[in-house]
Design a protein around this motif. Structure first.
Motif, PDB file in Angstrom:
ATOM      1  N   ASP A 109      23.369  45.165   6.541  1.00 19.90           N
ATOM      2  CA  ASP A 109      24.493  45.045   7.466  1.00 19.90           C
ATOM      3  C   ASP A 109      24.018  44.909   8.906  1.00 19.90           C
ATOM      4  N   THR A 110      22.972  45.653   9.256  1.00 19.09           N
ATOM      5  CA  THR A 110      22.431  45.570  10.613  1.00 19.09           C
ATOM      6  C   THR A 110      21.860  44.186  10.881  1.00 19.09           C
ATOM      7  N   PHE A 111      21.160  43.635   9.890  1.00 18.80           N
ATOM      8  CA  PHE A 111      20.595  42.300  10.065  1.00 18.80           C
ATOM      9  C   PHE A 111      21.694  41.283  10.350  1.00 18.80           C
ATOM     10  N   TYR A 112      22.728  41.276   9.530  1.00 11.78           N
ATOM     11  CA  TYR A 112      23.767  40.269   9.718  1.00 11.78           C
ATOM     12  C   TYR A 112      24.587  40.520  10.982  1.00 11.78           C
ATOM     13  N   ALA A 113      24.734  41.763  11.387  1.00 15.89           N
ATOM     14  CA  ALA A 113      25.390  42.044  12.668  1.00 15.89           C
ATOM     15  C   ALA A 113      24.544  41.520  13.823  1.00 15.89           C
ATOM     16  N   THR A 114      23.233  41.653  13.700  1.00 19.01           N
ATOM     17  CA  THR A 114      22.321  41.143  14.731  1.00 19.01           C
ATOM     18  C   THR A 114      22.376  39.623  14.805  1.00 19.01           C
ATOM     19  N   VAL A 115      22.340  38.982  13.638  1.00 21.71           N
ATOM     20  CA  VAL A 115      22.424  37.520  13.605  1.00 21.71           C
ATOM     21  C   VAL A 115      23.761  37.051  14.178  1.00 21.71           C
ATOM     22  N   LYS A 128      27.028  24.244  20.047  1.00 23.13           N
ATOM     23  CA  LYS A 128      26.461  24.057  18.711  1.00 23.13           C
ATOM     24  C   LYS A 128      25.024  24.565  18.695  1.00 23.13           C
ATOM     25  N   PHE A 129      24.555  24.923  17.509  1.00 23.83           N
ATOM     26  CA  PHE A 129      23.180  25.404  17.358  1.00 23.83           C
ATOM     27  C   PHE A 129      22.656  25.015  15.980  1.00 23.83           C
ATOM     28  N   VAL A 130      21.329  25.050  15.844  1.00 26.62           N
ATOM     29  CA  VAL A 130      20.656  24.763  14.572  1.00 26.62           C
ATOM     30  C   VAL A 130      19.732  25.924  14.239  1.00 26.62           C
ATOM     31  N   MET A 164      26.672  23.842   3.256  1.00 25.84           N
ATOM     32  CA  MET A 164      27.573  23.297   4.272  1.00 25.84           C
ATOM     33  C   MET A 164      28.907  22.901   3.649  1.00 25.84           C
ATOM     34  N   ARG A 165      29.983  23.177   4.333  1.00 24.51           N
ATOM     35  CA  ARG A 165      31.292  22.730   3.872  1.00 24.51           C
ATOM     36  C   ARG A 165      31.470  21.230   4.113  1.00 24.51           C
ATOM     37  N   ASP A 166      30.893  20.758   5.205  1.00 23.71           N
ATOM     38  CA  ASP A 166      31.073  19.357   5.583  1.00 23.71           C
ATOM     39  C   ASP A 166      29.749  18.809   6.088  1.00 23.71           C
ATOM     40  N   ARG A 167      28.943  18.279   5.148  1.00 23.66           N
ATOM     41  CA  ARG A 167      27.653  17.729   5.560  1.00 23.66           C
ATOM     42  C   ARG A 167      27.827  16.519   6.457  1.00 23.66           C
ATOM     43  N   ALA A 168      28.922  15.780   6.266  1.00 22.34           N
ATOM     44  CA  ALA A 168      29.093  14.508   6.969  1.00 22.34           C
ATOM     45  C   ALA A 168      29.016  14.667   8.483  1.00 22.34           C
ATOM     46  N   SER A 169      29.600  15.739   9.011  1.00 24.60           N
ATOM     47  CA  SER A 169      29.612  15.895  10.461  1.00 24.60           C
ATOM     48  C   SER A 169      28.216  16.158  11.018  1.00 24.60           C
ATOM     49  N   LEU A 204      21.957  33.180   3.832  1.00 23.94           N
ATOM     50  CA  LEU A 204      21.941  33.043   5.293  1.00 23.94           C
ATOM     51  C   LEU A 204      22.643  31.756   5.708  1.00 23.94           C
ATOM     52  N   GLY A 205      22.360  30.668   5.009  1.00 24.22           N
ATOM     53  CA  GLY A 205      23.038  29.415   5.296  1.00 24.22           C
ATOM     54  C   GLY A 205      24.518  29.485   5.001  1.00 24.22           C
ATOM     55  N   ARG A 206      24.867  30.007   3.825  1.00 22.58           N
ATOM     56  CA  ARG A 206      26.288  30.096   3.448  1.00 22.58           C
ATOM     57  C   ARG A 206      27.068  30.926   4.458  1.00 22.58           C
ATOM     58  N   TRP A 207      26.532  32.104   4.794  1.00 26.91           N
ATOM     59  CA  TRP A 207      27.209  32.998   5.744  1.00 26.91           C
ATOM     60  C   TRP A 207      27.369  32.335   7.116  1.00 26.91           C
ATOM     61  N   THR A 208      26.317  31.688   7.587  1.00 22.49           N
ATOM     62  CA  THR A 208      26.380  31.047   8.907  1.00 22.49           C
ATOM     63  C   THR A 208      27.410  29.931   8.914  1.00 22.49           C
ATOM     64  N   HIS A 209      27.416  29.116   7.867  1.00 28.51           N
ATOM     65  CA  HIS A 209      28.369  28.002   7.824  1.00 28.51           C
ATOM     66  C   HIS A 209      29.806  28.490   7.678  1.00 28.51           C
ATOM     67  N   GLU A 210      30.009  29.627   7.040  1.00 27.78           N
ATOM     68  CA  GLU A 210      31.357  30.189   6.942  1.00 27.78           C
ATOM     69  C   GLU A 210      31.780  30.864   8.246  1.00 27.78           C
ATOM     70  N   THR A 211      30.829  31.507   8.918  1.00 27.34           N
ATOM     71  CA  THR A 211      31.140  32.252  10.137  1.00 27.34           C
ATOM     72  C   THR A 211      31.253  31.336  11.351  1.00 27.34           C
ATOM     73  N   PHE A 212      30.459  30.276  11.375  1.00 27.60           N
ATOM     74  CA  PHE A 212      30.446  29.333  12.491  1.00 27.60           C
ATOM     75  C   PHE A 212      30.623  27.913  11.937  1.00 27.60           C
ATOM     76  N   PRO A 213      31.770  27.606  11.348  1.00 25.96           N
ATOM     77  CA  PRO A 213      31.940  26.345  10.622  1.00 25.96           C
ATOM     78  C   PRO A 213      31.814  25.103  11.493  1.00 25.96           C
ATOM     79  N   GLU A 214      32.136  25.199  12.761  1.00 23.32           N
ATOM     80  CA  GLU A 214      32.038  24.039  13.651  1.00 23.32           C
ATOM     81  C   GLU A 214      30.743  24.037  14.459  1.00 23.32           C
TER      82      GLU A 214
END
Length: 265
Positions: A109-115, A128-130, A164-169, A204-214
């Protein structure tokens, strides 16, 4: 929450690099119940990936083993319970008590709160970020003298974008990264880089794409362990260094594509 067990550097710019399976340490209470020896754990960890995070101004390298808590799996499956969770390995000589589990999940939980804090700041500042999500994978599971896995299904570099939910973008940036890494000079040759062949990305990828979808794009980059002996842990320093150089060569292109997608400096 528990400790993060991370080395964290926060710098300027919209690129982050992580090595969440680089770590090998265990808390004492976890080590006391662990059935696996150092060599067995090291074989399934991603040693030496932390050094490659130097490509980015913001870096997170996890110091504790995935056998304590696997940050690239969903929270409910982040602690390996049996062989079915851990490549057929018997992980525990004694099942961890509830308190141990709770403290390990606290670190999760601490790791994901930090991220979340770091990426929220980057999204606010740059739009935007990568994330370069750096990993490695085994390809000699038949043993040190056995045949390696077929290269047709085991690229030297697997770029996972399947969370990714939308690879096209993000397609121009993903394609540019793959093209630049494929074109990088690597000890007189080129690397075999392919997308979503062995791995499509983890939590990590799934969580990031869900949390920051745009705002967020995670490139889950898995290097086949051709740069080391996966059975002894011995490193081929020349190849390891060359991988780091090749990754760094992709950064200007990624930044250019970020600007084209509307990221600001």
């Amino acid at each position: 929450m528990g400790p993060c067990f991370c080395e964290i550097v926060e710098g300027e710019g919209p690129i982050v690099a992580t090595a969440i399976h680089d770590g090998h340490a265990l808390r004492e209470e976890v080590a006391a119940r662990m059935a696996l020896g150092d060599a067995e754990r090291l074989r399934e960890e991603d040693p030496y990936t932390g050094a490659w995070t130097s490509l980015a101004p913001t870096r997170l390298v996890v110091l504790h083993s995935r056998f304590e808590i696997d940050l690239n799996r969903p929270r409910e499956t982040s602690i390996y319970r049996g062989p079915e969770d851990a490549w057929g390995l018997e992980v525990w000589k004694q099942e961890p008590a509830e308190g141990i589990v709770r403290r390990s999940l606290g670190s999760y939980d601490t790791f994901y709160a930090t991220v979340a804090r770091i990426l929220s700041s980057l999204a606010a500042r740059f739009g935007k970020f990568v994330v370069f999500d750096l990993h490695s994978y085994n390809y000699r599971r038949a043993g040190p003298s056995g045949s390696p896995a077929d290269p047709a299904g085991n690229p030297e570099v697997n770029v996972g974008t399947g969370t990714m939910r939308d690879r096209a973008s993000w397609a121009p940036l993903i394609d540019r990264f793959i093209a630049d890494l494929s074109a990088a000079e690597f000890l007189g040759r080129r690397l075999d880089v392919r997308e979503n062949v062995r791995f499509r990305g983890g939590n990590l990828g799934r969580w990031t794409h869900e949390t920051f979808p745009e705002a967020g794009c995670v490139l889950s980059i898995e290097f086949k362990k051709f740069y080391m002996d996966e059975w002894t842990g011995e490193l081929d320093q020349a190849q390891h260094t060359a991988i780091g150089r090749a990754l760094a060569e992709t950064v200007p292109g990624v930044l250019e594509e970020l600007r084209r997608l509307g990221a600001h400096s």
